[in-house]
Write a protein that holds these residues in place. Structure first.
Motif, PDB file in Angstrom:
ATOM      1  N   PHE A  69       0.825  -1.215   0.000  1.00 20.66           N
ATOM      2  CA  PHE A  69       0.000   0.000   0.000  1.00 20.66           C
ATOM      3  C   PHE A  69       0.860   1.266   0.000  1.00 20.66           C
ATOM      4  O   PHE A  69       0.401   2.333  -0.409  1.00 20.66           O
ATOM      5  N   TRP A  70       2.116   1.158   0.468  1.00 25.66           N
ATOM      6  CA  TRP A  70       2.968   2.334   0.635  1.00 25.66           C
ATOM      7  C   TRP A  70       3.896   2.581  -0.545  1.00 25.66           C
ATOM      8  O   TRP A  70       4.507   3.654  -0.638  1.00 25.66           O
ATOM      9  N   PRO A  73       2.552   5.602  -3.086  1.00 22.78           N
ATOM     10  CA  PRO A  73       2.640   6.942  -2.493  1.00 22.78           C
ATOM     11  C   PRO A  73       4.069   7.440  -2.311  1.00 22.78           C
ATOM     12  O   PRO A  73       4.367   8.593  -2.612  1.00 22.78           O
ATOM     13  N   HIS A  96      -1.762  11.380   0.850  1.00 16.31           N
ATOM     14  CA  HIS A  96      -1.379  10.096   0.256  1.00 16.31           C
ATOM     15  C   HIS A  96      -0.917   9.087   1.302  1.00 16.31           C
ATOM     16  O   HIS A  96      -1.329   7.918   1.270  1.00 16.31           O
ATOM     17  N   ALA A 100      -2.809   5.599   2.756  1.00 18.03           N
ATOM     18  CA  ALA A 100      -2.104   4.313   2.869  1.00 18.03           C
ATOM     19  C   ALA A 100      -2.190   3.772   4.293  1.00 18.03           C
ATOM     20  O   ALA A 100      -2.388   2.559   4.504  1.00 18.03           O
ATOM     21  N   LEU A 103      -5.806   2.433   4.920  1.00 20.35           N
ATOM     22  CA  LEU A 103      -6.030   1.133   4.269  1.00 20.35           C
ATOM     23  C   LEU A 103      -5.273   0.029   4.994  1.00 20.35           C
ATOM     24  O   LEU A 103      -5.805  -1.074   5.202  1.00 20.35           O
ATOM     25  N   ILE A 121      -4.803  -3.467  -3.657  1.00 20.69           N
ATOM     26  CA  ILE A 121      -3.414  -3.137  -3.976  1.00 20.69           C
ATOM     27  C   ILE A 121      -3.255  -2.862  -5.466  1.00 20.69           C
ATOM     28  O   ILE A 121      -2.554  -1.927  -5.878  1.00 20.69           O
ATOM     29  N   SER A 124      -4.439   0.524  -6.196  1.00 19.76           N
ATOM     30  CA  SER A 124      -3.449   1.492  -5.709  1.00 19.76           C
ATOM     31  C   SER A 124      -2.317   1.661  -6.722  1.00 19.76           C
ATOM     32  O   SER A 124      -1.919   2.774  -7.064  1.00 19.76           O
ATOM     33  N   TYR A 125      -1.785   0.530  -7.209  1.00 17.98           N
ATOM     34  CA  TYR A 125      -0.723   0.593  -8.215  1.00 17.98           C
ATOM     35  C   TYR A 125      -1.196   1.354  -9.455  1.00 17.98           C
ATOM     36  O   TYR A 125      -0.481   2.212  -9.989  1.00 17.98           O
ATOM     37  N   TYR A 128      -1.409   5.158  -8.966  1.00 16.39           N
ATOM     38  CA  TYR A 128      -0.124   5.871  -8.918  1.00 16.39           C
ATOM     39  C   TYR A 128       0.621   5.825 -10.251  1.00 16.39           C
ATOM     40  O   TYR A 128       1.430   6.717 -10.528  1.00 16.39           O
ATOM     41  N   CYS A 169       2.028  -4.869 -10.436  1.00 20.10           N
ATOM     42  CA  CYS A 169       0.584  -5.109 -10.422  1.00 20.10           C
ATOM     43  C   CYS A 169       0.239  -6.370 -11.215  1.00 20.10           C
ATOM     44  O   CYS A 169      -0.540  -7.217 -10.760  1.00 20.10           O
TER      45      CYS A 169
END
Length: 334
Positions: A69-70, A73, A96, A100, A103, A121, A124-125, A128, A169
């Protein structure tokens, strides 16, 4: 013979990138902070992957699945710290990184949510990747906190970062499908392929960054000399090009034209003149306006416009600041 899992080689590559990031004098401190945090996160994640899949330590599963998740960001904020949005970096970091953290906390605290973890996830990818491409599409001028010589390289690294997020991803999706259909029988092979690709990319990126000329840390005397040179260069450029007559001239545009970062130009002008860059540019405009007031009979408003002032009020305020009198009074006394 001791067998070392491939993810641990990736850990070593990330450590090398970390050392290079921290040693690059041309990166801003905020960019170093986010990129260093990113590489440290990758090191922890790859160690956890090795522990889980090479040594069957399933106790690390939850942490290993939450750390991604991090990634997006931290990568994105590292590039934002080098951009023309660096002034809002703190607020964006709160948004951001805060998301993270939320979540991560929700999935850790509510186990049923882990069913949708791969989807979350992946989204998220994807998000970004889009954010990075939007920043990249803004052009070279978006990376206003970098010297011109470093911009092409960092723009390529931005594309590389977006590509790695997209690749990760895809790999995560393939592994999730393999777990669902084949109980994870092919995971070891998939991880080996993914690790090899990432090792090559990280090693290449490390060599690439290492080849970039590094700026030395200036002493107080050196910093003063550098500031003097930058201001003299900016002044000479403005006098020769007369770009100060363009009301849209900005800090970023002027810095680009003389080949320095926004930060270097701003700090140099402030250190040498005690004013900001806007006042520095307006000084040339006021000098131009004063000459026109003496040598022409043009209306005062037209003179302010010809000198580069966008508004009449700004012209009068700056003229008063420099000469201590209004343009009309100055003209009468000349």
């Amino acid at each position: 013979m001791i067998s070392v899992p491939l993810p641990l080689f990736l850990t070593g590559c990330a450590a090398l990138v970390l050392a290079l990031v921290l040693s690059r004098g041309w990166l801003s401190q905020n960019a170093k902070l986010f990129f260093a945090a990113l590489t440290c996160l990758i090191m922890v994640e790859t160690v956890l992957v090795a522990l889980r899949f090479a040594y069957q330590m399933e106790g690390v599963l939850v942490l290993q699945r939450l750390l991604p998740f991090w990634l997006g960001p931290l990568l994105y904020l590292g590039f934002v710290a080098l951009s023309d949005r660096a002034d809002v970096l703190r607020r964006w970091a709160m948004y951001h990184l805060g998301l993270a953290a939320i979540l991560t906390a929700l999935v850790a605290a509510i186990p049923p949510l882990r069913i949708a973890l791969d989807l979350m996830i992946g989204l998220s990818y994807a998000a970004y990747v889009i954010f990075l491409m939007q920043l990249w599409r803004g052009g070279p001028d978006r990376l206003s906190q970098l010297a011109v010589v470093h911009i092409p390289k960092m723009r390529r690294l931005m594309i590389l970062g977006a590509g790695l997020l997209a690749l990760t991803c895809v790999m995560d999706t393939v592994i999730a499908v393999d777990f669902a259909r084949n109980a994870g029988k092919n995971v070891s092979g998939l991880l080996s392929i993914g690790s090899l690709v990432l090792i090559v990319v990280f090693a290449g990126a490390a060599v690439w960054v290492a080849k970039a000329p590094n700026d030395t840390v200036a002493t107080s005397t050196g910093l003063e000399n550098q500031s003097s040179e930058v201001v003299a260069q900016a002044a000479a450029f403005l006098e020769e090009s007369r770009l100060f007559t363009d009301p849209d001239l900005s800090l970023t545009r002027l810095a680009r034209r003389i080949g320095v970062t926004d930060r270097v130009l701003s700090s140099s002008v402030n250190r040498q003149t005690g004013s900001n860059v806007s006042q520095f540019i307006n000084g040339f405009r006021v000098t131009e306006a004063a000459a026109l007031l003496k040598t022409t009979k043009d209306p005062i408003s037209a003179i302010g416009e010809a000198a580069g002032f966008l508004t009449r009020s700004n012209f009068y305020a700056e003229f008063q600041r420099v000469y201590g009198k209004s343009p009309g009074t100055y003209r009468k006394g000349s």
